[in-house]
Design an enzyme around this catalytic site. Structure first.
Site, PDB file in Angstrom:
ATOM      1  N   GLU A 109       0.942  -1.064  -0.134  1.00 60.63           N
ATOM      2  CA  GLU A 109      -0.012  -0.127   0.094  1.00 60.63           C
ATOM      3  C   GLU A 109       0.809   1.451  -0.026  1.00 60.63           C
ATOM      4  O   GLU A 109       1.909   1.297   0.479  1.00 60.63           O
ATOM      5  CB  GLU A 109      -1.034   0.048   1.344  1.00 60.63           C
ATOM      6  CG  GLU A 109      -1.674  -1.137   1.464  1.00 60.63           C
ATOM      7  CD  GLU A 109      -2.295  -1.192   2.933  1.00 60.63           C
ATOM      8  OE1 GLU A 109      -2.212  -0.206   3.593  1.00 60.63           O
ATOM      9  OE2 GLU A 109      -2.644  -2.579   3.239  1.00 60.63           O
ATOM     10  N   CYS A 115       3.265   8.221   1.401  1.00 62.76           N
ATOM     11  CA  CYS A 115       3.597   7.425   2.319  1.00 62.76           C
ATOM     12  C   CYS A 115       3.843   5.943   1.568  1.00 62.76           C
ATOM     13  O   CYS A 115       2.948   5.567   1.120  1.00 62.76           O
ATOM     14  CB  CYS A 115       2.767   7.175   3.565  1.00 62.76           C
ATOM     15  SG  CYS A 115       3.250   6.084   4.681  1.00 62.76           S
ATOM     16  N   CYS A 162       5.804  -7.507   7.928  1.00 64.10           N
ATOM     17  CA  CYS A 162       6.755  -6.907   8.756  1.00 64.10           C
ATOM     18  C   CYS A 162       6.924  -7.901   9.697  1.00 64.10           C
ATOM     19  O   CYS A 162       6.071  -8.866  10.253  1.00 64.10           O
ATOM     20  CB  CYS A 162       6.348  -5.752   9.418  1.00 64.10           C
ATOM     21  SG  CYS A 162       7.414  -4.634  10.458  1.00 64.10           S
ATOM     22  N   CYS A 208       4.780  -5.199  16.007  1.00 64.52           N
ATOM     23  CA  CYS A 208       4.303  -4.041  17.136  1.00 64.52           C
ATOM     24  C   CYS A 208       2.659  -4.472  17.281  1.00 64.52           C
ATOM     25  O   CYS A 208       2.167  -4.877  16.551  1.00 64.52           O
ATOM     26  CB  CYS A 208       4.628  -2.821  16.720  1.00 64.52           C
ATOM     27  SG  CYS A 208       6.196  -2.629  16.455  1.00 64.52           S
ATOM     28  N   CYS A 246       0.243  -2.517  15.172  1.00 66.55           N
ATOM     29  CA  CYS A 246       0.344  -2.395  13.949  1.00 66.55           C
ATOM     30  C   CYS A 246      -0.294  -3.580  12.854  1.00 66.55           C
ATOM     31  O   CYS A 246      -0.067  -4.728  13.290  1.00 66.55           O
ATOM     32  CB  CYS A 246       1.704  -2.337  13.520  1.00 66.55           C
ATOM     33  SG  CYS A 246       2.181  -2.276  11.632  1.00 66.55           S
ATOM     34  N   SER A 267      10.052   5.952  15.645  1.00 70.79           N
ATOM     35  CA  SER A 267       8.899   5.380  16.112  1.00 70.79           C
ATOM     36  C   SER A 267       9.082   5.111  17.719  1.00 70.79           C
ATOM     37  O   SER A 267       9.693   4.066  17.964  1.00 70.79           O
ATOM     38  CB  SER A 267       8.221   4.361  15.280  1.00 70.79           C
ATOM     39  OG  SER A 267       7.933   4.886  14.026  1.00 70.79           O
ATOM     40  N   HIS A 287      -5.098   5.131  15.054  1.00 72.60           N
ATOM     41  CA  HIS A 287      -6.247   4.638  13.793  1.00 72.60           C
ATOM     42  C   HIS A 287      -6.775   3.008  14.348  1.00 72.60           C
ATOM     43  O   HIS A 287      -5.763   2.096  14.691  1.00 72.60           O
ATOM     44  CB  HIS A 287      -5.623   4.230  12.630  1.00 72.60           C
ATOM     45  CG  HIS A 287      -5.700   5.359  11.607  1.00 72.60           C
ATOM     46  ND1 HIS A 287      -6.832   5.770  10.947  1.00 72.60           N
ATOM     47  CD2 HIS A 287      -4.762   6.244  11.075  1.00 72.60           C
ATOM     48  CE1 HIS A 287      -6.814   6.844  10.185  1.00 72.60           C
ATOM     49  NE2 HIS A 287      -5.387   7.456  10.210  1.00 72.60           N
ATOM     50  N   CYS A 338      -1.763   1.695   8.121  1.00 73.94           N
ATOM     51  CA  CYS A 338      -0.988   0.665   7.359  1.00 73.94           C
ATOM     52  C   CYS A 338      -1.329  -0.769   7.559  1.00 73.94           C
ATOM     53  O   CYS A 338      -1.313  -1.179   8.489  1.00 73.94           O
ATOM     54  CB  CYS A 338       0.324   0.766   7.692  1.00 73.94           C
ATOM     55  SG  CYS A 338       1.157   2.382   7.757  1.00 73.94           S
TER      56      CYS A 338
END
Length: 347
Positions: A92, A105, A112, A116, A119, A211, A287, A330
């Site tokens: 994305e 972005c 990943c 986290c 996420c 982050s 989010h 994300c």
């Protein structure tokens, strides 16, 4: 035999390519010009390269650009682009317009490894690194490509976990023979992969975003397992070793979770942690994502947190929440697409 992509190759790689093919050396710069400044979509458009040499290139190579598969537009103007990779995975890119900037972005990995808690990309697990070409394809293949003013590596994946391809993409973006962007227009994030972060600081002049999300070690371990490997104090110590100068910026990204990391005490501990660093803090509204107990902090809580930091001289902004109606966080859109494809395979 699948053809190799030219797009995403550095000048050095193009020089090695033309040497291998027996072409004159100057053709490498011609190729870079067509790829990154003229943005051609096929080799035959490179009309200052002889037809004989174009035919040779066509036998083994293609440009390698890929159109987006889907786009969703938010009521606030944010757009979420979905791309297929050559291995049929999904990534994305989020286009975020404002009055003064047109920011993209981009993603650097499919999935990943970092896990986290907050996420959605991490919930997919790690699938593959993107090549420099696949990273930059997001930049040149969206409808607003020519309008972009800024680029942030804050999409799917941990950029420092794909440091070789990320550095190659940054070289192409900022080099005179590439897109010739100022490095001040590019911001690369990391959760704190220390060795790769050192390389980034030393080999690139682009901005760096850390982050952070909590100044407390034990709490950060719960939110971000990387803390078990590279404690945040180590990251801060590394940053203090370097002189970032007047123009290059360090920022700290701080997603605020209700009742978790948003107290006045957290703000005070954050001040202690980053004291002595010329930096700024971006407070981010969370989010919501599926299957997480975390909730976003209220606006008054975020304002109070900001006030504590600003009283200590720390430049602090509250970042607007954008694109919530189009899965802008994300990993949400690509996860939805993957789930839909899995359902289709079951029938």
């Amino acid at each position: 035999m699948e053809k190799e992509a030219l797009f995403g190759k550095t000048l050095k790689e193009l020089q090695a390519l033309v040497k291998e093919l027996g072409f004159p050396g100057f053709i490498a710069k011609q190729l870079a010009h067509w790829l990154y400044q003229k943005k051609v979509t096929q080799i035959d458009d490179m009309n200052n390269i002889s037809k004989k040499n174009r035919d040779i290139l066509n036998q083994k190579y293609n440009i390698g650009l890929r159109n987006f598969e889907n786009v969703q537009e938010s009521v606030d103007g944010t757009k979420k682009y979905l791309f297929h990779t050559k291995t049929k995975q999904f990534i994305e890119a989020a286009y975020i317009p404002s009055e003064t900037r047109k920011t993209l972005c981009v993603s650097s990995q499919v999935g990943c490894k970092m896990g986290c808690l907050f996420c959605m990309t991490g919930k997919q697990g790690f699938q593959q690194n993107l090549t420099a070409g696949e990273i930059l394809n997001q930049m040149v293949s969206i409808s607003e490509s020519d309008e972009l003013t800024n680029l942030v590596y804050m999409g799917m994946g941990e950029p420092m976990d794909n440091i070789e391809e990320v550095l190659k993409s940054l070289e192409i973006i900022t080099a005179e023979w590439g897109f010739a962007w100022s490095p001040r227009r590019v911001n690369v994030s990391t959760i704190g992969v220390a060795p790769a972060m050192r390389r980034f600081i030393e080999e690139s002049d682009c901005h760096l975003a850390i982050s952070l999300h909590t100044p407390l070690n034990e709490q950060r371990k719960e939110l971000m397992p990387i803390e078990n490997v590279y404690p945040i104090e180590l990251i801060i110590d590394i940053l203090k070793e370097y002189d970032f100068g007047r123009q290059r910026r360090i920022s700290f990204e701080y997603i605020m979770f209700e009742g978790v990391n948003d107290s006045v005490q957290h703000a005070k501990e954050l001040v202690k942690l980053i004291s002595g660093l010329k930096s700024r803090v971006n407070l981010i509204k969370f989010h919501p994502i599926p299957d997480t107990p975390l909730r976003g902090s209220s606006h008054p809580t975020m304002e109070k947190f900001k006030e504590v930091l600003e009283k200590k001289g720390i430049i602090t902004t509250i970042r607007k929440s954008r694109g919530e109606d189009i899965y802008a966080a994300c990993g949400l859109l690509s996860t939805k697409k993957l789930l839909n494809e899995d359902k289709e395979k079951d029938f």
